[in-house]
Design an enzyme around this catalytic site. Structure first.
Site, PDB file in Angstrom:
ATOM      1  N   HIS D  18       0.827  -1.206   0.000  1.00 26.07           N
ATOM      2  CA  HIS D  18       0.000   0.000   0.000  1.00 26.07           C
ATOM      3  C   HIS D  18       0.867   1.264   0.000  1.00 26.07           C
ATOM      4  O   HIS D  18       0.592   2.226  -0.719  1.00 26.07           O
ATOM      5  CB  HIS D  18      -0.881   0.047   1.256  1.00 26.07           C
ATOM      6  CG  HIS D  18      -1.874  -1.055   1.376  1.00 26.07           C
ATOM      7  ND1 HIS D  18      -2.000  -1.818   2.519  1.00 26.07           N
ATOM      8  CD2 HIS D  18      -2.796  -1.539   0.517  1.00 26.07           C
ATOM      9  CE1 HIS D  18      -2.955  -2.705   2.353  1.00 26.07           C
ATOM     10  NE2 HIS D  18      -3.460  -2.572   1.133  1.00 26.07           N
ATOM     11  N   LYS D  42     -17.950  -7.210   6.976  1.00 31.83           N
ATOM     12  CA  LYS D  42     -16.803  -7.976   7.445  1.00 31.83           C
ATOM     13  C   LYS D  42     -16.327  -7.466   8.806  1.00 31.83           C
ATOM     14  O   LYS D  42     -16.354  -6.273   9.061  1.00 31.83           O
ATOM     15  CB  LYS D  42     -15.630  -7.850   6.447  1.00 31.83           C
ATOM     16  CG  LYS D  42     -15.766  -8.724   5.214  1.00 31.83           C
ATOM     17  CD  LYS D  42     -14.421  -8.884   4.492  1.00 31.83           C
ATOM     18  CE  LYS D  42     -14.014  -7.621   3.763  1.00 31.83           C
ATOM     19  NZ  LYS D  42     -12.822  -7.781   2.911  1.00 31.83           N
ATOM     20  N   ARG D  91      -1.878  -5.828  -8.658  1.00 34.09           N
ATOM     21  CA  ARG D  91      -0.854  -6.799  -8.351  1.00 34.09           C
ATOM     22  C   ARG D  91      -0.864  -7.937  -9.346  1.00 34.09           C
ATOM     23  O   ARG D  91      -0.079  -7.998 -10.270  1.00 34.09           O
ATOM     24  CB  ARG D  91      -1.035  -7.322  -6.924  1.00 34.09           C
ATOM     25  CG  ARG D  91      -0.564  -6.285  -5.899  1.00 34.09           C
ATOM     26  CD  ARG D  91      -1.065  -6.627  -4.543  1.00 34.09           C
ATOM     27  NE  ARG D  91      -2.502  -6.973  -4.625  1.00 34.09           N
ATOM     28  CZ  ARG D  91      -3.288  -7.106  -3.576  1.00 34.09           C
ATOM     29  NH1 ARG D  91      -2.798  -6.922  -2.380  1.00 34.09           N
ATOM     30  NH2 ARG D  91      -4.561  -7.420  -3.710  1.00 34.09           N
ATOM     31  N   SER D 129      -3.025  -7.872   2.744  1.00 39.59           N
ATOM     32  CA  SER D 129      -3.262  -7.812   4.189  1.00 39.59           C
ATOM     33  C   SER D 129      -3.703  -9.162   4.750  1.00 39.59           C
ATOM     34  O   SER D 129      -3.351  -9.514   5.874  1.00 39.59           O
ATOM     35  CB  SER D 129      -4.324  -6.756   4.505  1.00 39.59           C
ATOM     36  OG  SER D 129      -3.886  -5.479   4.110  1.00 39.59           O
TER      37      SER D 129
END
Lengths: 161, 161, 161, 161, 161, 161
Positions: D18, D42, D91, D129
């Site tokens: 990040h 979540k 990514r 993460s």
């Protein structure tokens, strides 16, 4: 300091997909240099002069876009223009692979420049210059894919051929 | 019984990515044969002799790596060497497709041989010989990608050209 | 020195795809440890004891395969077993992504261990335990995908449920 | 006119991947708003306050980065901030799919905003993460993936648990 | 009204993968036209006459399959045949990309025609004509990939060469 | 013999992407059965009755489309309907993987049924029911993605919530 970016490519010929990316880049940055690649290895359909002329006509309403020619290493060219980033249009998976490869190689050589990926409108997702040339060669109507004056140029090319 | 594996390729020229795969294979198996492909269809930048010499220099510190030339069908060659597996470096998605295709075709022809995929260090993820040649042609510094004596050979090639 | 490798997984339950990978690994290396993951986060269909029993039955004809349980960090477990590599079966693209991610993370933590990717037979390309469980739940015949004694266990599970 | 961009995410917790994207965005645009998502669906490991604090500490040396909280529709939030673009880190392939989907949906709702994809350094290609949390839970050393003060926070979390 | 579909390709030469797709299409629709592409740009291994003959032999047991030649734009050809769809075999990811591109371009030009993707048996997932030609050139046994009379033709070609 | 096909799914709720696929299938085959999946494992936003009602309203102008409910194994259901094929909409790569997996598993169980992949219009490439529900929950305008009467139902759901 003015934020200058480079949008490199062969543009053989320029398409609505390219123009969509140029539009987005022109909104995000202070100046966009469309850099046409002089590539000794491939014989393009349009000469360098023709390609530059078609792009100039296509971007004439943008005040912060200029058209230029480059050969040699993209990263050296970008530095000579004081560019802070290279713009790439991302379309589909195959692009993605190649673009990543190029972006990483450029970064290895020069950490100071970033590659910015912009996504053209989804209606251009599968559009590229090769397909446009192929369709034009087969006399298909390509006016949904390239500006009117490019259509005319293509029609001419394949009449003569 | 000694476990012999084949690592086939064009190696035009050998890169740090190849060497990373060779290192891993040499740790896992008893003997690694780096098999350089004689490919009539493509004209390589380096001759077969040059490619073999560069690989030999690059692997001279490995006691269980040998360099060889092959032509014809990989699977026949592997059998003639009593190899139990073919080593392939896996980089990115496009590789993956092609490697799968080759591995399955080899298997169809000879069930007795397995393909082992090794992943080079992520810093070599997007490295390949084509890009190295292209960068060297444009006079870029490629010393992060290939050994020093390969850099020199590339510099020579593109001086003469 | 004996070449030991780890083949980790949940094996809920073991399939012909897993067995195909175990077979290949057993041919390539001196010892294969099938390491069943104790995963607190997911509730498996089969208990750890059941999963271990089914694997043991499935590999009883291999002289160099053992079955073990592990929890904690795979890389620590691999070291405690003096393993030189982690074996992963590669099936399709989605696997590929995840496996790369895991392999690179493992490497960051421990440079000394390599991930070896083996490709199961193409008839198992799209096979996994989740699909087998789902098909069994719907009373489909899964005898093409898992050994007979696993079929029986699955039939029992979904009778009771 | 000042060029403001939004970098949205859950940041549970912030990683070097990040930060690499934030650094690039801060070089390209006048202001970067790191917008932390309040997601009712979540349960994050870190509370919203903790996540914001960790990001603030991580970006304290950037003069043109601010941290904010948002809920609701990203596109409405971006407009309220007068942002000209949304920043996303690209990514790998799986990301690519999801990001494209999100970018196109945002565009359908609001043509005036562009998504800019930046590629983090390749050493962060497979970092996210979720993996960091998983590794920390298993007591692995994650100091290559997150700043020192995030390592400490993670150590604390999993001591208490 | 009779449902006619077109299955276009180069078929240089026809493989079991193609035949698997033809079989499926012949079950689903009233008539299948296998349309062999006259492609000025590439030099095929087999002449147009040879390719048509091999396909005709391969499909002689199907009552609703005919073989034809086409050049020019696929979409115009399909219309001239009153076809309601174009059939494409889907194999792997690389195919998928290219096929999507073609299908979308065809649709742009003619909204009235749909592309139908059929998946050949997984044992043909990685099979294509290029690989068959390459294997035959290297004297490998290709009888798992193409009909017996195609094997013979290939053997002949590479004897003469 | 009449050519019947099944288009299975959760349809929670039906979108313009689904309708585009139904339209194409209805043009290609004699009868299309939209088969709504009763899935005990997931709690849908809309009840089975609501989902069936919305689909019925959406397809009321098609004379050869009917709506049905199924549970159990898709392949058994398809046989009970005398279907010759299962229709699947192909959108992007992630779909592709999953669909291939399902199609191959279905084929293993029943060789007599084929999966037909149809590609919705590119403007629906990245559309799915999950995203529509998420956008509606956040009060975004979803009228570009679902019919007017689905918009109203969604608005109601999230008002009550």
């Amino acid at each position: 300091m003015s934020k200058i970016v480079i949008y490199p490519g062969t543009f053989d010929p320029i398409t609505f997909g390219h123009l969509d990316v140029i539009q987005r880049a022109a909104d995000l940055f202070d100046k966009v240099v469309v850099a046409v690649l002089e590539n000794a290895a491939k014989t393009p359909l349009f000469t360098m002069d023709e390609r530059v002329d078609l792009i100039k006509k296509a971007v004439e309403n943008f005040s912060n876009v200029e058209v230029d020619i480059f050969h040699g290493l993209l990263i050296d060219y970008a530095k000579s223009k004081n560019a802070i980033a290279i713009i790439r249009g991302l379309r589909a998976i195959s692009d993605f692979e190649y673009e990543f490869q190029m972006a990483l190689m450029n970064r290895k050589i020069s950490e100071g420049i970033t590659t910015v990926f912009l996504m053209p409108h989804e209606k251009y997702t599968y559009l590229n210059s090769t397909i446009v040339r192929e369709l034009a060669r087969l006399q298909a109507d390509v006016s949904d894919f390239v500006p009117k004056f490019v259509v005319d140029k293509l029609t001419n090319k394949f009449k003569k051929a």
